[in-house]
Every structure is written in C-alpha cells, then in structure tokens.
Design a protein around this motif. Structure first.
Motif, PDB file in Angstrom:
ATOM      1  N   SER A  71      36.284  32.882  58.034  1.00 54.15           N
ATOM      2  CA  SER A  71      35.290  31.939  58.561  1.00 54.15           C
ATOM      3  C   SER A  71      34.084  31.893  57.649  1.00 54.15           C
ATOM      4  CB  SER A  71      34.832  32.366  59.965  1.00 54.15           C
ATOM      5  OG  SER A  71      34.260  33.657  59.916  1.00 54.15           O
ATOM      6  N   SER A  72      33.347  30.786  57.756  1.00 48.81           N
ATOM      7  CA  SER A  72      32.023  30.730  57.166  1.00 48.81           C
ATOM      8  C   SER A  72      31.117  31.556  58.075  1.00 48.81           C
ATOM      9  CB  SER A  72      31.497  29.293  57.159  1.00 48.81           C
ATOM     10  OG  SER A  72      32.414  28.428  56.542  1.00 48.81           O
ATOM     11  N   LEU A 196      20.373  27.521  51.223  1.00 46.13           N
ATOM     12  CA  LEU A 196      21.596  26.771  51.540  1.00 46.13           C
ATOM     13  C   LEU A 196      21.761  25.601  50.571  1.00 46.13           C
ATOM     14  CD1 LEU A 196      24.001  26.034  53.429  1.00 46.13           C
ATOM     15  CD2 LEU A 196      22.375  24.764  54.842  1.00 46.13           C
ATOM     16  N   CYS A 197      20.689  24.856  50.343  1.00 45.57           N
ATOM     17  CA  CYS A 197      20.748  23.689  49.447  1.00 45.57           C
ATOM     18  C   CYS A 197      21.057  24.104  48.009  1.00 45.57           C
ATOM     19  CB  CYS A 197      19.436  22.908  49.490  1.00 45.57           C
ATOM     20  SG  CYS A 197      19.167  22.067  51.061  1.00 45.57           S
ATOM     21  N   PHE A 202      24.646  34.334  51.024  1.00 44.74           N
ATOM     22  CA  PHE A 202      25.710  35.329  51.147  1.00 44.74           C
ATOM     23  C   PHE A 202      27.030  34.598  51.408  1.00 44.74           C
ATOM     24  CE2 PHE A 202      26.994  39.345  53.732  1.00 44.74           C
ATOM     25  CZ  PHE A 202      27.620  39.887  52.627  1.00 44.74           C
ATOM     26  N   TYR A 203      27.998  34.790  50.546  1.00 45.50           N
ATOM     27  CA  TYR A 203      29.312  34.126  50.585  1.00 45.50           C
ATOM     28  C   TYR A 203      29.277  32.658  50.166  1.00 45.50           C
ATOM     29  CZ  TYR A 203      31.186  38.188  53.038  1.00 45.50           C
ATOM     30  OH  TYR A 203      31.577  39.444  53.371  1.00 45.50           O
ATOM     31  N   GLY A 204      28.085  32.135  49.847  1.00 41.45           N
ATOM     32  CA  GLY A 204      28.005  30.725  49.455  1.00 41.45           C
ATOM     33  C   GLY A 204      28.436  30.521  48.022  1.00 41.45           C
ATOM     34  N   PRO A 205      28.411  29.266  47.547  1.00 37.97           N
ATOM     35  CA  PRO A 205      27.981  28.061  48.247  1.00 37.97           C
ATOM     36  C   PRO A 205      28.893  27.693  49.426  1.00 37.97           C
ATOM     37  CG  PRO A 205      28.104  27.688  45.858  1.00 37.97           C
ATOM     38  CD  PRO A 205      28.763  28.997  46.138  1.00 37.97           C
ATOM     39  N   PHE A 206      28.285  27.205  50.488  1.00 34.42           N
ATOM     40  CA  PHE A 206      29.017  26.819  51.692  1.00 34.42           C
ATOM     41  C   PHE A 206      30.189  25.896  51.373  1.00 34.42           C
ATOM     42  CE2 PHE A 206      29.497  23.250  54.690  1.00 34.42           C
ATOM     43  CZ  PHE A 206      29.940  23.910  55.819  1.00 34.42           C
TER      44      PHE A 206
END
Length: 329
Positions: A71-72, A196-197, A202-206
């Motif tokens: 999961s995200s 986020l942008c 953490f675990y990104g980029p989404f």
C-alpha cells in the motif's frame, strides 16, 4: 509514516557498515520534518528502513502461498490487513478471532519496517502456515520492482491498495502530529504538501510507487491485484468479493446468502475496530499507539483542509505523472 514505521525508535544504529557505504553513494534529501532520506531504486527511505529492506532482500525465503499486502502510506493499510485476515479466518468458526484480541499491524507485520528492521534474520515460524489453507500474510510499502527482488520469482499473491494523494496527505498530517503529540498546524501541513509535490516523501514519489503496482496488475492480473480505497468505500461488498476471489477463497453462494460478506465488513469497519480494546490501548513494536490508526476514514476530507491553489497544483502534477498509464484518481 503509516503505522509502526516512525523513524527514531530504531534509529541509524541498526545500519551496517556495508549499508553505510551504499548510503554514501546514494542521492540524499530531507523529509518535511528535516529527517534524512536516501534514494534507492527510485524511492526515498530513512536509513534504518533501507537497512530493513536490504535485510529482506538478502534473507527472505518466500513460500508460494504467501500473500503480500502492499500500500501507499496512509491509504487504508489497516483496513486491508483486517479484511484479509477476516477473509482467511472465516472458515475456522472460532470464538477467539485474532482481530478481536490484536491490532491488524501485529497480525500482519511489515517486512522492511518491522520484521527485517529488527533483525536481519527474523523468526518467521509463527507466521508459517500449518496448512495450505492458512497462508503467511506480510505487508510492505515498497514499490513493486523493489518488493519482487526479495520474492525471488515466487508466484505468491500481491494486493496493492492506493488512495487519492490528497486524502492520504491529510491522513498523514494528523497521524504524524498525533504520534509526535503536537498540534496539527497549518505550517506542518504545508511542509508535507511541498514534500509530496517534490516527490521527496518516505516511499515516494507517490506516483512512481502507484504506477509500479498499476503496471504490474496489468501485466500479471492473476498475481497482482490493484485496489482503490475510494472503490472499497463506494462498493465494499463488490470489492471484498473481488479480493476473496483473487486470494483463492471466494464466497460460496451459501455464504453470500447467510450474510458472510456483510459480517466481515462490519467486523472490519472503522467503528468496530476502533471500539475494540486491542485498538484503544497498546502500541506497535516501534512505539506507535494503536489508536492512532483510526481517524475518519472518509473520502474527500482533503476539501476541508487544502486551498484551491494546493488542490490545482497537486492535481496537475499527478495528472502529468500518470498521463498515458490508464490510471486516474
């Protein structure tokens, strides 16, 4: 940080010399709160989580019947774990249902953020299935290409749950603030939004993480199931049956008529789970209060918090990143 993976409790003292050497060669940045991240195989990790991931890659011995719940972060992870456990347990007709006495994160541990974070060779015997009817179930937030490296070609099933990035952002904001016992201020939200942008989370980029599982589900639908939190909320019965089918434990006609689908959905509802003593008290192995995993669970709560400008900006970025993939939010 979705759960029991808040860095600091098992800080960088767990990182081996070999991993330190690897980290020194990787791109680095900081998250919204100034904690150090490094980029490995396209995703950002805290140093201790990267060590857990490498331990997983080096030492995990998959079984063909394993189920991996991916999961995200902050995208319905707790719900997906509870539903999967309830599906697999439903034929046992016992009074001591695991969900009644334990938090879903304790029943379905994270690979890189729990088991292999604590030890390079964790004891997995308690998760071993005594029969083929009880597969081992683990969880992860790794993107698919990174996860597959530790699965060594095993045909085990992978279920991925994602959620609109704007709702996941709001959920993360509240979660972080609760966990750090600070007020959920606007400045913390804006800082998380910027990360986020930029894709430095953490675990990104989404978008990269989500696309890895989306493409995997198109390439191999019998092995990778792609689920959306919003669809689970909109059509819970349809989506739960879809999950059961994929996991090889479909509902019989008799079960459907007797209300088995609805019973599982009721047991795993936010209201039911948050009312249980096991979820009101206690902490995860990394020190996060169980109760912090249960907030609103709503779709569209971001509208109460993000400005129209923030909404436009993140929508444009995600639309651009997902363009041509066939995936949209």
């Amino acid at each position: 940080m979705d759960h029991n993976e808040v860095p600091g409790h098992l800080g960088e003292d767990k990182v081996t010399e070999e991993t330190k050497k690897l980290i020194s060669s990787l791109p680095k940045d900081k998250d919204s709160q100034g904690r150090r991240l490094c980029k490995y195989q396209g995703s950002w990790y805290y140093y201790n989580t990267l060590q857990g991931l490498i331990n997983f890659h080096n030492n995990f011995q998959p079984q063909e019947t394993d189920i991996i719940l991916a999961s995200s972060p902050k995208s319905g992870t707790t719900w997906l774990k509870a539903l999967t456990v309830a599906l697999l347990e439903r034929s046992k007709h016992h009074d001591d249902h695991p969900l009644l006495s334990d938090n879903p994160h304790a029943i379905v541990p994270f690979l890189e953020n729990n088991l292999y974070l604590k030890s390079s060779t964790p004891d997995l015997t308690k998760y071993s299935s005594s029969s083929s009817s009880s597969p081992r179930v683990f969880a992860t937030h790794m993107p698919l290409h990174t996860l597959k490296e530790g699965l060594r070609g095993s045909p085990c099933k992978i279920v991925f749950m994602c959620r609109n990035a704007k709702d996941a952002l709001i959920s993360m904001w509240y979660f972080i603030c609760k966990n750090q016992r600070v007020e959920a201020t606007r400045s913390i939200l804006e800082s998380l939004f910027e990360s986020l942008c930029r894709g430095v989370t953490f675990y990104g980029p989404f978008w990269d993480q989500v696309l890895s599982y989306w493409r995997g589900s198109l390439e191999d639908p019998s092995r990778v199931l792609f689920m959306k939190y919003e669809e689970m909320k909109e059509e819970p019965c349809v989506q739960l049956k879809r999950l059961a089918e994929f996991l090889g434990c479909p509902f019989t006609e008799e079960e459907e008529e007797s209300g088995a689908v609805e019973k599982i959905l009721e047991l795993c509802s936010l209201r039911s789970l948050s009312d249980l003593e096991a979820n009101k008290s206690g902490k995860t192995v990394n020190g996060v209060d169980h109760k912090f995993f249960f907030r609103k669970g709503e779709v569209g709560d971001w509208k109460n918090h993000l400005t129209p400008e923030m909404e436009r900006r993140i929508d444009m970025i995600i639309e651009e990143k997902l363009k041509g993939s066939g995936l949209s939010f």
